[in-house]
Each structure stands twice: as structure tokens, then as C-alpha cells.
Design a protein around this motif. Structure first.
Motif, PDB file in Angstrom:
ATOM      1  N   LYS A 240       0.829  -1.206   0.000  1.00 49.62           N
ATOM      2  CA  LYS A 240       0.000   0.000   0.000  1.00 49.62           C
ATOM      3  C   LYS A 240       0.862   1.254   0.000  1.00 49.62           C
ATOM      4  O   LYS A 240       0.579   2.226  -0.710  1.00 49.62           O
ATOM      5  CB  LYS A 240      -0.928  -0.001   1.225  1.00 49.62           C
ATOM      6  N   HIS A 241       1.911   1.252   0.816  1.00 46.78           N
ATOM      7  CA  HIS A 241       2.787   2.417   0.920  1.00 46.78           C
ATOM      8  C   HIS A 241       3.947   2.367  -0.061  1.00 46.78           C
ATOM      9  O   HIS A 241       4.602   3.391  -0.295  1.00 46.78           O
ATOM     10  CB  HIS A 241       3.332   2.537   2.344  1.00 46.78           C
ATOM     11  N   HIS A 242       4.191   1.186  -0.653  1.00 39.56           N
ATOM     12  CA  HIS A 242       5.302   1.051  -1.594  1.00 39.56           C
ATOM     13  C   HIS A 242       4.840   0.288  -2.839  1.00 39.56           C
ATOM     14  O   HIS A 242       5.320  -0.821  -3.105  1.00 39.56           O
ATOM     15  CB  HIS A 242       6.483   0.341  -0.930  1.00 39.56           C
ATOM     16  N   PRO A 243       3.904   0.849  -3.597  1.00 39.38           N
ATOM     17  CA  PRO A 243       3.422   0.163  -4.796  1.00 39.38           C
ATOM     18  C   PRO A 243       4.538   0.010  -5.833  1.00 39.38           C
ATOM     19  O   PRO A 243       5.416   0.877  -5.945  1.00 39.38           O
ATOM     20  CB  PRO A 243       2.310   1.092  -5.307  1.00 39.38           C
ATOM     21  N   LEU A 244       4.482  -1.073  -6.567  1.00 43.28           N
ATOM     22  CA  LEU A 244       5.530  -1.374  -7.551  1.00 43.28           C
ATOM     23  C   LEU A 244       5.724  -0.256  -8.576  1.00 43.28           C
ATOM     24  O   LEU A 244       6.872   0.108  -8.876  1.00 43.28           O
ATOM     25  CB  LEU A 244       5.224  -2.700  -8.251  1.00 43.28           C
ATOM     26  N   PRO A 245       4.648   0.322  -9.146  1.00 43.14           N
ATOM     27  CA  PRO A 245       4.856   1.391 -10.138  1.00 43.14           C
ATOM     28  C   PRO A 245       5.673   2.566  -9.592  1.00 43.14           C
ATOM     29  O   PRO A 245       6.500   3.141 -10.315  1.00 43.14           O
ATOM     30  CB  PRO A 245       3.424   1.833 -10.485  1.00 43.14           C
ATOM     31  N   LEU A 246       5.459   2.911  -8.308  1.00 35.36           N
ATOM     32  CA  LEU A 246       6.209   4.012  -7.703  1.00 35.36           C
ATOM     33  C   LEU A 246       7.682   3.636  -7.547  1.00 35.36           C
ATOM     34  O   LEU A 246       8.573   4.445  -7.825  1.00 35.36           O
ATOM     35  CB  LEU A 246       5.610   4.372  -6.341  1.00 35.36           C
ATOM     36  N   THR A 247       7.944   2.403  -7.128  1.00 34.60           N
ATOM     37  CA  THR A 247       9.329   1.947  -6.961  1.00 34.60           C
ATOM     38  C   THR A 247      10.047   1.919  -8.295  1.00 34.60           C
ATOM     39  O   THR A 247      11.203   2.356  -8.413  1.00 34.60           O
ATOM     40  CB  THR A 247       9.357   0.548  -6.312  1.00 34.60           C
ATOM     41  N   ILE A 248       9.366   1.442  -9.324  1.00 30.91           N
ATOM     42  CA  ILE A 248       9.962   1.405 -10.668  1.00 30.91           C
ATOM     43  C   ILE A 248      10.271   2.811 -11.161  1.00 30.91           C
ATOM     44  O   ILE A 248      11.345   3.080 -11.707  1.00 30.91           O
ATOM     45  CB  ILE A 248       9.014   0.679 -11.644  1.00 30.91           C
ATOM     46  N   ALA A 249       9.326   3.724 -10.932  1.00 31.72           N
ATOM     47  CA  ALA A 249       9.530   5.114 -11.367  1.00 31.72           C
ATOM     48  C   ALA A 249      10.722   5.743 -10.649  1.00 31.72           C
ATOM     49  O   ALA A 249      11.513   6.480 -11.251  1.00 31.72           O
ATOM     50  CB  ALA A 249       8.271   5.931 -11.116  1.00 31.72           C
ATOM     51  N   THR A 250      10.862   5.448  -9.351  1.00 30.46           N
ATOM     52  CA  THR A 250      11.964   6.004  -8.568  1.00 30.46           C
ATOM     53  C   THR A 250      13.299   5.453  -9.048  1.00 30.46           C
ATOM     54  O   THR A 250      14.283   6.200  -9.183  1.00 30.46           O
ATOM     55  CB  THR A 250      11.765   5.688  -7.074  1.00 30.46           C
ATOM     56  N   LEU A 251      13.358   4.148  -9.321  1.00 27.47           N
ATOM     57  CA  LEU A 251      14.593   3.544  -9.818  1.00 27.47           C
ATOM     58  C   LEU A 251      14.957   4.093 -11.197  1.00 27.47           C
ATOM     59  O   LEU A 251      16.128   4.376 -11.482  1.00 27.47           O
ATOM     60  CB  LEU A 251      14.439   2.023  -9.887  1.00 27.47           C
ATOM     61  N   ASN A 252      13.952   4.244 -12.040  1.00 27.61           N
ATOM     62  CA  ASN A 252      14.192   4.783 -13.376  1.00 27.61           C
ATOM     63  C   ASN A 252      14.741   6.204 -13.292  1.00 27.61           C
ATOM     64  O   ASN A 252      15.691   6.576 -14.004  1.00 27.61           O
ATOM     65  CB  ASN A 252      12.892   4.767 -14.180  1.00 27.61           C
ATOM     66  N   SER A 253      14.158   6.989 -12.398  1.00 27.03           N
ATOM     67  CA  SER A 253      14.625   8.362 -12.196  1.00 27.03           C
ATOM     68  C   SER A 253      16.069   8.375 -11.694  1.00 27.03           C
ATOM     69  O   SER A 253      16.893   9.192 -12.139  1.00 27.03           O
ATOM     70  CB  SER A 253      13.717   9.080 -11.200  1.00 27.03           C
ATOM     71  N   TYR A 293      28.643   1.999 -11.585  1.00 23.45           N
ATOM     72  CA  TYR A 293      27.896   1.856 -12.841  1.00 23.45           C
ATOM     73  C   TYR A 293      28.435   2.865 -13.858  1.00 23.45           C
ATOM     74  O   TYR A 293      28.290   4.079 -13.676  1.00 23.45           O
ATOM     75  CB  TYR A 293      26.403   2.110 -12.627  1.00 23.45           C
ATOM     76  N   SER A 294      29.024   2.360 -14.909  1.00 21.43           N
ATOM     77  CA  SER A 294      29.473   3.229 -16.001  1.00 21.43           C
ATOM     78  C   SER A 294      28.260   3.762 -16.751  1.00 21.43           C
ATOM     79  O   SER A 294      27.117   3.366 -16.465  1.00 21.43           O
ATOM     80  CB  SER A 294      30.360   2.444 -16.962  1.00 21.43           C
ATOM     81  N   MET A 295      28.488   4.638 -17.715  1.00 15.71           N
ATOM     82  CA  MET A 295      27.371   5.129 -18.518  1.00 15.71           C
ATOM     83  C   MET A 295      26.676   3.972 -19.240  1.00 15.71           C
ATOM     84  O   MET A 295      25.451   3.923 -19.321  1.00 15.71           O
ATOM     85  CB  MET A 295      27.858   6.166 -19.540  1.00 15.71           C
ATOM     86  N   LYS A 296      27.478   3.017 -19.724  1.00 13.81           N
ATOM     87  CA  LYS A 296      26.911   1.867 -20.429  1.00 13.81           C
ATOM     88  C   LYS A 296      26.054   1.023 -19.485  1.00 13.81           C
ATOM     89  O   LYS A 296      24.923   0.632 -19.809  1.00 13.81           O
ATOM     90  CB  LYS A 296      28.031   1.013 -21.021  1.00 13.81           C
ATOM     91  N   LYS A 297      26.569   0.782 -18.270  1.00 14.15           N
ATOM     92  CA  LYS A 297      25.819  -0.025 -17.310  1.00 14.15           C
ATOM     93  C   LYS A 297      24.569   0.711 -16.812  1.00 14.15           C
ATOM     94  O   LYS A 297      23.536   0.091 -16.539  1.00 14.15           O
ATOM     95  CB  LYS A 297      26.704  -0.396 -16.133  1.00 14.15           C
ATOM     96  N   SER A 298      24.657   2.030 -16.736  1.00 18.72           N
ATOM     97  CA  SER A 298      23.488   2.823 -16.331  1.00 18.72           C
ATOM     98  C   SER A 298      22.399   2.713 -17.389  1.00 18.72           C
ATOM     99  O   SER A 298      21.205   2.581 -17.070  1.00 18.72           O
ATOM    100  CB  SER A 298      23.882   4.287 -16.131  1.00 18.72           C
ATOM    101  N   SER A 299      22.801   2.750 -18.650  1.00 21.50           N
ATOM    102  CA  SER A 299      21.826   2.603 -19.748  1.00 21.50           C
ATOM    103  C   SER A 299      21.210   1.213 -19.739  1.00 21.50           C
ATOM    104  O   SER A 299      20.002   1.048 -19.957  1.00 21.50           O
ATOM    105  CB  SER A 299      22.516   2.859 -21.097  1.00 21.50           C
ATOM    106  N   GLN A 300      22.038   0.207 -19.465  1.00 22.69           N
ATOM    107  CA  GLN A 300      21.528  -1.165 -19.395  1.00 22.69           C
ATOM    108  C   GLN A 300      20.550  -1.307 -18.215  1.00 22.69           C
ATOM    109  O   GLN A 300      19.548  -2.014 -18.326  1.00 22.69           O
ATOM    110  CB  GLN A 300      22.697  -2.139 -19.236  1.00 22.69           C
ATOM    111  N   ALA A 301      20.851  -0.626 -17.131  1.00 28.36           N
ATOM    112  CA  ALA A 301      19.968  -0.670 -15.961  1.00 28.36           C
ATOM    113  C   ALA A 301      18.598  -0.095 -16.303  1.00 28.36           C
ATOM    114  O   ALA A 301      17.559  -0.645 -15.903  1.00 28.36           O
ATOM    115  CB  ALA A 301      20.596   0.111 -14.807  1.00 28.36           C
TER     116      ALA A 301
END
Length: 335
Positions: A240-253, A293-301
Motif C-alpha cells: 500500500k505504501h510502496h506500490p511497484l509502479p512508484l518503486t519502478i519510477a523512482t529507480l528509473n529516475s 555503474y558506467s554510462m553503459k551499465k546505467s543505460s543497461q539498468a
């Protein structure tokens, strides 16, 4: 057009305008804040009985409002007329023009317009901007909210740690009304001049200082897989407090900002903070992550995160739980 700080400062000094026209198309917190300040402070409790009227746009006409505004105060210096839900009067708002040109100086007339935008081509809009206090509030972006929290608390004699501010934003988003209510609760139980820490946030609001998106980003950034898995497990138990879409958005950011950090020529704390739109407190997290994380690894992430996002929506996945999706993602990110 004055900002809300100037308006509130004038009100505190007893400098009043005959007309306040407050517009909040998307963010209504400041509309309520200013209107409530006028309602609570201009008149004494004894004066309010005869000199304060709270009207609602759906129940009155512009003519009714003007009639109320033209009345003289009784045994008081001012009369206060507040029109809430004034967006209901927009079809006939042009009828207000004549009053704006010659307002009753002893009346403080306040319009609260929510979830609508004024038509700038109207004569009345031009008059309001010229002759009244016309305030149009704009929503704050998420990265602006921590600064607002800090300034709000500072005005009341408190300070707050950067991480504590970010915890509030993560938990409540940029809903200023909700944040303000939580800040009021904190001020009720915590003595003035106190620095609000993550521990106080956890104790009084119930937001974990150890298991949140910022700690997850930090753990991933330094490749602390044990800590990251603990946080993900906590998220799975508290969806409820940590929905998956929010976690994904935070990681992507996080990884998008890490890419931008890699590209910076000036990686000093101040410059990086300004460019990335984060508190200076968090720049070190990007500095540490850039070493892992290099630029390449960041892009892969970022590609891996998007893949998990698609799976969470049912694309090429057979009902995998949110927790399992995140655990799978962590393994791919950090190994």
C-alpha cells in the motif's frame, strides 16, 4: 502578481486589499492557506458575527456577492466576504468588472477559484490583475517540495534534515495539503527550535527511515545486495505504501539522473545538485553509484527497469508477484 509569501506577510502586517482573487487550477493548497488566514485573523471572534460572510459559488450569484461586499461593517474596521467554490460563478464573472473598478474599501472580498483557469482575455481578469490581489498558484514539482517543507518549518522555528524532507515527499508525493497536515502534527508534539530528523519522522508519522526508495537507491548504487533485498522484501510486505509502479519510477529516475551525472563537466556538490534537481545531501549517492555503474551499465539498468515495468503490466509475464519482479531486477542490476 504577488506570490503567496508576500501576501501572507502583508496580512501579518495588517495590510489588506479590498479584493483577493485566488486561483488554483491544479494546486489548491495556497488558495485555502490565504483564504483561511484572512478568515481567521482579520476580525476578532466578536466582530465576525456581524461582519464576516462565507458564501459558496453554487448557492449565490455575482449580484449576491456584490450586495454583500457593498455593506458597511458594524462596530468593526472591516467587513470580510469569502466566496468559496467561486469557480461555479465563472459563467457570469464578467459582471464583477464594475465592482472591481470601484470596490468598497472597508470590505475584504475573497474569491477562491479551484480546478479552473481564468480566461486572460476577459475584461474582469485584466482588471483583477491590475487593481486587485490576483494570485494564481502553480503546483510544485517533486524536487521543489523539500525546499518548501524546509521553508515552511523554518517560518515556525523548526529545521529539518534533508533525508527527513525526502521521506515525506516519497510517502505523500507533492500533495501540499497532506504534507502541511503532517507538519502541523509534528509541530504539535515536537518543541520549537528542534531539528526534525528521519527518526522523528519514523516515530511520529510512521514512515520507515531505513526501508524507503532513497535507501533502496543508495543500496543499489553501492551494490549492497543484502540491504537492497531487505528493502525490497519490506516493500513486498507493505504494498500500500510502496506500490511497484512508484518503486519502478523512482529507480528509473535514479539511473536517468546517474546518466546525467556521468555527463556533467562540473561534478561539484552545488552544480550537480542544481543540474540534477536533487538536494545537495543526495549528490554523494550519485558520486558513489558512478563508481559502480558506467554510462553503459546505467543505460543497461534503465533497459532492465523498463523490462520489469512491462512485466508488471502483464507483458511477457505469467502473474509474477511484485516482490519477485523486484528481486529478479536487483539480481540483474547488481551482478
Amino acid at each position: 502578481m504577488k506570490d503567496f509569501k508576500s501576501i501572507l506577510a502583508d496580512l501579518d502586517q495588517g495590510k489588506f486589499s479590498p479584493i483577493y482573487f485566488l486561483v488554483g487550477e491544479k494546486e489548491t493548497f495556497f488558495v485555502d492557506l490565504i483564504a483561511n488566514k484572512i478568515e481567521q485573523t482579520v476580525l476578532s471572534e466578536e466582530e465576525k458575527a456581524f461582519n464576516q460572510s462565507i458564501l459558496y459559488g453554487k448557492d449565490v450569484s455575482i449580484e449576491d456577492v456584490i450586495g454583500q461586499a457593498k455593506q458597511y461593517p458594524m462596530m468593526a474596521e472591516h467587513r470580510v466576504v469569502i466566496v468559496r467554490e467561486a469557480q461555479e460563478l465563472m459563467k457570469t464573472i464578467e459582471s464583477l468588472s464594475s465592482y472591481v473598478e470601484q470596490p468598497q474599501q472597508s470590505t475584504i472580498l475573497v474569491f477562491c477559484v479551484k480546478y479552473k483557469k481564468m480566461d486572460g482575455r476577459l475584461k474582469v481578469t485584466k482588471l483583477l490583475k491590475k487593481d486587485a490581489i490576483y494570485f494564481e498558484t502553480k503546483p510544485l514539482y517533486d524536487n521543489q517540495v523539500p525546499q518548501w517543507i524546509s521553508e515552511t518549518l523554518s517560518a515556525s522555528g523548526y529545521s529539518i534534515a534533508p533525508k527527513a524532507s525526502e521521506m515525506l515527499v516519497e510517502f505523500l508525493g507533492n500533495n501540499l495539503s497532506l504534507i502541511y497536515k503532517e507538519l502541523e502534527k509534528l509541530q504539535y508534539v515536537i518543541p520549537r527550535s528542534t531539528k526534525i530528523t528521519p527518526e522523528l519522522i519514523e516515530e511520529n508519522i510512521g514512515i520507515s527511515k531505513d526501508f524507503n526508495s532513497f535507501e533502496l537507491n543508495k543500496a543499489i548504487g553501492i551494490k549492497d545486495e543484502v540491504k537492497a533485498q531487505q528493502i525490497v522484501s519490506y516493500f513486498a510486505q507493505n504494498p500500500k505504501h510502496h506500490p511497484l509502479p512508484l518503486t519502478i519510477a523512482t529507480l528509473n529516475s535514479f539511473f536517468n539522473k546517474l546518466l546525467r551525472y556521468h555527463a556533467l563537466k562540473d561534478k561539484s556538490q552545488y552544480s550537480a545538485s542544481k543540474t540534477l534537481g536533487v538536494s545537495p545531501y543526495f549528490v554523494k549517492d550519485y558520486s558513489f553509484a558512478a563508481q559502480k555503474y558506467s554510462m553503459k551499465k546505467s543505460s543497461q539498468a534503465i533497459a532492465l527497469i523498463r523490462e520489469v515495468d512491462m512485466k508488471s503490466k502483464g507483458v511477457k509475464a505469467n502473474q509474477i508477484s511484485s516482490g519477485d519482479l523486484l528481486k529478479e531486477l536487483l539480481v540483474k542490476l547488481m551482478r
